[in-house]
Design a protein around this motif. Sequence first.
Motif, short mmCIF file in Angstrom:
data_model
loop_
_atom_site.label_atom_id
_atom_site.label_comp_id
_atom_site.label_asym_id
_atom_site.label_seq_id
_atom_site.Cartn_x
_atom_site.Cartn_y
_atom_site.Cartn_z
N VAL A 168 0.85 -1.19 0.00
CA VAL A 168 0.00 0.00 0.00
C VAL A 168 0.89 1.25 0.00
O VAL A 168 2.01 1.21 0.51
CB VAL A 168 -0.98 -0.07 1.21
N ASP A 191 -9.18 8.92 1.52
CA ASP A 191 -8.63 8.45 0.23
C ASP A 191 -7.14 8.74 0.07
O ASP A 191 -6.66 8.98 -1.03
CB ASP A 191 -9.41 9.07 -0.94
N ALA A 194 -3.63 3.93 -1.31
CA ALA A 194 -4.06 3.07 -2.43
C ALA A 194 -3.17 1.84 -2.47
O ALA A 194 -2.06 1.84 -1.93
CB ALA A 194 -3.96 3.83 -3.75
N GLU A 223 -8.30 4.49 7.26
CA GLU A 223 -8.17 4.69 5.81
C GLU A 223 -7.24 3.66 5.19
O GLU A 223 -7.52 3.11 4.13
CB GLU A 223 -7.62 6.10 5.52
N CYS A 224 -6.12 3.42 5.87
CA CYS A 224 -5.15 2.46 5.35
C CYS A 224 -5.76 1.05 5.33
O CYS A 224 -5.62 0.31 4.35
CB CYS A 224 -3.90 2.51 6.21
N SER A 227 -8.16 0.39 2.40
CA SER A 227 -7.55 0.12 1.09
C SER A 227 -7.09 -1.34 1.00
O SER A 227 -7.10 -1.93 -0.07
CB SER A 227 -6.39 1.08 0.82
#
Length: 244
Positions: A168, A191, A194, A223-224, A227
């Motif tokens: 990531v 966001d 990714a 968030e991490c 993903s």
Amino acid sequence: MQIPGLLQKAKTGFFSGLYTYFFPELCIICDSVRHPDEKWFCAACVSKLKENSCSRDACGWCGLNQSIRSCTCSVAWDFPFTSIISIFDYNEHTQSLIRNIKYNGKRALAADLAGYHPGLSSLNSNVDIIIPVPLHWTRLRKRGYNQAEWFAKGISSITKIPIAGDVVYRVRSTGTQTKLDKSERNTNIRDAFALRKTAESRVAGKRVLLVDDVITTGATITECANSIIAAGCESVTVMSIARD
Ligand SMILES: [Zn+2]
Ligand SMILES: [Zn+2]
């Protein structure tokens, strides 16, 4: 022989007692003289850290020390991951550790702190890979290393669970979150992560341990984790050096 070589010889050889008299090793937390066999800390600070780690009345979900701050996990669980495991409460002692790790180049300290977790080997039965929360490449270039990756190295060296460090990445630089409140942190980090193109197959079906240095509101780690979860991993458990 050059001067650095001579100094090294004095440190380890016959004159080591004399060397430590003139150049004592200092505790990284309190600046007291530490025994040269002790790494990083004086005996008093070692015992404070052990007490911090072992006396935590941690919530089994969010990792908050219940005797410091209560949580609402038994009523509602909003995080996308299974639980947060933290080694220390974030206080004036552990704040000094984190500062040393992040700003004074003491990357190896992040690895050594993994050894303070009393039940680290129990991870072997429910984790397949370790993923450190990545830094943005501009921050990584400035600092020269990712402290979360060094913490992951410490966990991996004890448990032998492999690290997947390039799964990531941070899409954009989010700056420091320290001065933002909870909702500002959520907005700022949205966001921001990714998955690398080729990483999906390495994550799918895996039980992931996602690691970071300090967890405060959990905005970054959420968030991490999202993903990674989007790539089809079986579960994400979070681990940090300190819980704020
Ligand atoms: Zn000390
Ligand atoms: Zn909780």
